[in-house]
Design a protein around this motif. Structure first.
Motif, PDB file in Angstrom:
ATOM      1  N   MET A   1       0.830  -1.184   0.000  1.00  0.00           N
ATOM      2  CA  MET A   1       0.000   0.000   0.000  1.00  0.00           C
ATOM      3  C   MET A   1       0.875   1.249   0.000  1.00  0.00           C
ATOM      4  O   MET A   1       1.901   1.281   0.662  1.00  0.00           O
ATOM      5  N   THR A   2       0.446   2.240  -0.696  1.00  0.00           N
ATOM      6  CA  THR A   2       1.160   3.514  -0.770  1.00  0.00           C
ATOM      7  C   THR A   2       1.333   4.102   0.621  1.00  0.00           C
ATOM      8  O   THR A   2       0.438   4.010   1.468  1.00  0.00           O
ATOM      9  N   ALA A   3       2.486   4.723   0.852  1.00  0.00           N
ATOM     10  CA  ALA A   3       2.761   5.382   2.125  1.00  0.00           C
ATOM     11  C   ALA A   3       3.141   6.833   1.858  1.00  0.00           C
ATOM     12  O   ALA A   3       3.684   7.165   0.802  1.00  0.00           O
ATOM     13  N   PHE A   4       2.839   7.673   2.821  1.00  0.00           N
ATOM     14  CA  PHE A   4       3.144   9.093   2.725  1.00  0.00           C
ATOM     15  C   PHE A   4       3.941   9.533   3.934  1.00  0.00           C
ATOM     16  O   PHE A   4       3.642   9.144   5.062  1.00  0.00           O
ATOM     17  N   PHE A   5       4.944  10.349   3.689  1.00  0.00           N
ATOM     18  CA  PHE A   5       5.769  10.965   4.715  1.00  0.00           C
ATOM     19  C   PHE A   5       5.376  12.435   4.738  1.00  0.00           C
ATOM     20  O   PHE A   5       5.471  13.120   3.718  1.00  0.00           O
ATOM     21  N   VAL A   6       4.903  12.906   5.883  1.00  0.00           N
ATOM     22  CA  VAL A   6       4.467  14.296   6.003  1.00  0.00           C
ATOM     23  C   VAL A   6       5.350  14.984   7.039  1.00  0.00           C
ATOM     24  O   VAL A   6       5.514  14.484   8.156  1.00  0.00           O
ATOM     25  N   SER A   7       5.930  16.098   6.641  1.00  0.00           N
ATOM     26  CA  SER A   7       6.752  16.866   7.572  1.00  0.00           C
ATOM     27  C   SER A   7       6.156  18.248   7.761  1.00  0.00           C
ATOM     28  O   SER A   7       5.648  18.858   6.827  1.00  0.00           O
ATOM     29  N   ARG A   8       6.223  18.696   8.982  1.00  0.00           N
ATOM     30  CA  ARG A   8       5.831  20.062   9.326  1.00  0.00           C
ATOM     31  C   ARG A   8       7.048  20.679   9.980  1.00  0.00           C
ATOM     32  O   ARG A   8       7.579  20.149  10.960  1.00  0.00           O
ATOM     33  N   ILE A   9       7.512  21.779   9.425  1.00  0.00           N
ATOM     34  CA  ILE A   9       8.800  22.321   9.814  1.00  0.00           C
ATOM     35  C   ILE A   9       8.682  23.806  10.165  1.00  0.00           C
ATOM     36  O   ILE A   9       8.172  24.593   9.373  1.00  0.00           O
TER      37      ILE A   9
ATOM     38  N   ALA B   1      16.061   7.780  -4.370  1.00  0.00           N
ATOM     39  CA  ALA B   1      16.737   6.487  -4.390  1.00  0.00           C
ATOM     40  C   ALA B   1      15.903   5.373  -3.747  1.00  0.00           C
ATOM     41  O   ALA B   1      16.143   4.201  -4.007  1.00  0.00           O
ATOM     42  N   HIS B   2      14.909   5.748  -2.956  1.00  0.00           N
ATOM     43  CA  HIS B   2      14.032   4.773  -2.294  1.00  0.00           C
ATOM     44  C   HIS B   2      12.625   4.778  -2.886  1.00  0.00           C
ATOM     45  O   HIS B   2      11.680   4.312  -2.261  1.00  0.00           O
ATOM     46  N   GLY B   3      12.495   5.330  -4.070  1.00  0.00           N
ATOM     47  CA  GLY B   3      11.203   5.317  -4.746  1.00  0.00           C
ATOM     48  C   GLY B   3      10.257   6.406  -4.299  1.00  0.00           C
ATOM     49  O   GLY B   3       9.073   6.380  -4.637  1.00  0.00           O
ATOM     50  N   GLY B   4      10.762   7.381  -3.546  1.00  0.00           N
ATOM     51  CA  GLY B   4       9.922   8.470  -3.067  1.00  0.00           C
ATOM     52  C   GLY B   4       9.758   9.563  -4.102  1.00  0.00           C
ATOM     53  O   GLY B   4      10.627   9.775  -4.952  1.00  0.00           O
ATOM     54  N   LYS B   5       8.624  10.243  -4.007  1.00  0.00           N
ATOM     55  CA  LYS B   5       8.304  11.321  -4.952  1.00  0.00           C
ATOM     56  C   LYS B   5       7.675  12.465  -4.169  1.00  0.00           C
ATOM     57  O   LYS B   5       6.698  12.273  -3.436  1.00  0.00           O
ATOM     58  N   LEU B   6       8.249  13.658  -4.300  1.00  0.00           N
ATOM     59  CA  LEU B   6       7.705  14.835  -3.626  1.00  0.00           C
ATOM     60  C   LEU B   6       6.354  15.180  -4.220  1.00  0.00           C
ATOM     61  O   LEU B   6       6.223  15.359  -5.432  1.00  0.00           O
TER      62      LEU B   6
ATOM     63  N   THR C   1       5.417  22.773   5.004  1.00  0.00           N
ATOM     64  CA  THR C   1       4.987  21.384   5.013  1.00  0.00           C
ATOM     65  C   THR C   1       5.452  20.720   3.739  1.00  0.00           C
ATOM     66  O   THR C   1       5.502  21.339   2.687  1.00  0.00           O
ATOM     67  N   SER C   2       5.793  19.436   3.869  1.00  0.00           N
ATOM     68  CA  SER C   2       6.071  18.654   2.678  1.00  0.00           C
ATOM     69  C   SER C   2       5.397  17.301   2.802  1.00  0.00           C
ATOM     70  O   SER C   2       5.201  16.787   3.905  1.00  0.00           O
ATOM     71  N   VAL C   3       5.014  16.769   1.657  1.00  0.00           N
ATOM     72  CA  VAL C   3       4.409  15.443   1.574  1.00  0.00           C
ATOM     73  C   VAL C   3       5.185  14.673   0.515  1.00  0.00           C
ATOM     74  O   VAL C   3       5.355  15.156  -0.606  1.00  0.00           O
ATOM     75  N   VAL C   4       5.668  13.495   0.901  1.00  0.00           N
ATOM     76  CA  VAL C   4       6.418  12.637  -0.013  1.00  0.00           C
ATOM     77  C   VAL C   4       5.692  11.302  -0.093  1.00  0.00           C
ATOM     78  O   VAL C   4       5.321  10.726   0.938  1.00  0.00           O
ATOM     79  N   GLN C   5       5.487  10.825  -1.291  1.00  0.00           N
ATOM     80  CA  GLN C   5       4.815   9.545  -1.530  1.00  0.00           C
ATOM     81  C   GLN C   5       5.864   8.461  -1.766  1.00  0.00           C
ATOM     82  O   GLN C   5       6.801   8.663  -2.546  1.00  0.00           O
ATOM     83  N   PHE C   6       5.704   7.333  -1.095  1.00  0.00           N
ATOM     84  CA  PHE C   6       6.561   6.165  -1.273  1.00  0.00           C
ATOM     85  C   PHE C   6       5.705   4.988  -1.723  1.00  0.00           C
ATOM     86  O   PHE C   6       4.498   4.959  -1.442  1.00  0.00           O
TER      87      PHE C   6
ATOM     88  N   ASN D   1      10.348   3.569   5.429  1.00  0.00           N
ATOM     89  CA  ASN D   1      11.195   3.297   6.587  1.00  0.00           C
ATOM     90  C   ASN D   1      12.637   3.021   6.170  1.00  0.00           C
ATOM     91  O   ASN D   1      13.576   3.429   6.868  1.00  0.00           O
ATOM     92  N   ALA D   2      12.820   2.332   5.042  1.00  0.00           N
ATOM     93  CA  ALA D   2      14.175   2.079   4.551  1.00  0.00           C
ATOM     94  C   ALA D   2      14.875   3.397   4.230  1.00  0.00           C
ATOM     95  O   ALA D   2      16.057   3.578   4.535  1.00  0.00           O
ATOM     96  N   TRP D   3      14.144   4.337   3.621  1.00  0.00           N
ATOM     97  CA  TRP D   3      14.715   5.660   3.339  1.00  0.00           C
ATOM     98  C   TRP D   3      15.079   6.373   4.639  1.00  0.00           C
ATOM     99  O   TRP D   3      16.210   6.826   4.813  1.00  0.00           O
ATOM    100  N   PHE D   4      14.113   6.471   5.553  1.00  0.00           N
ATOM    101  CA  PHE D   4      14.330   7.247   6.777  1.00  0.00           C
ATOM    102  C   PHE D   4      15.491   6.692   7.595  1.00  0.00           C
ATOM    103  O   PHE D   4      16.267   7.455   8.176  1.00  0.00           O
TER     104      PHE D   4
END
Length: 98
Positions: A1-9, A30-35, A55-60, A67-70
């Motif tokens: 399932m698609t995962a999203f990384f959300v950052s608030r900075i 490199a880990h298949g993520g897309k901004l 804010t940024s949202v990255v789709q993996f 998790n492998a990226w982080f």
């Protein structure tokens, strides 16, 4: 399932924030993520004012890739720069939600 990384900075040092973004962008790809989104808020509709944050949202492809990226040495080598750039909140999401 698609995962999203959300950052608030809350950016404390704009120059270091630009350096951090430039350095970590290739590690995401490199880990298949897309901004999907990056920027400041247009308006706060409900809750605390968000203008001081970006804010940024990255789709993996999935949580494993996120998790492998982080946890990767390629990303984690920039942790000090990240911490100097600003105050950050990172959250991961999986879609569709369980």
């Amino acid at each position: 399932m698609t995962a999203f990384f959300v950052s608030r900075i809350k950016v404390n040092d704009p120059t270091k924030m630009q350096e951090y973004a430039a350095a970590t962008g290739p590690t995401i790809a490199a880990h298949g993520g897309k901004l999907v989104l990056r920027g400041a808020s247009s308006a706060t509709l409900i809750g605390d004012e968000a203008k001081q944050h970006m804010t940024s949202v990255v789709q993996f492809p999935d949580l494993d890739a996120l998790n492998a990226w982080f946890n990767s040495p390629d990303y984690q080598q920039h942790a000090r720069l990240r911490d100097e750039a600003g105050e950050m909140q990172f959250v991961s999401y999986q879609a569709p939600a369980a």
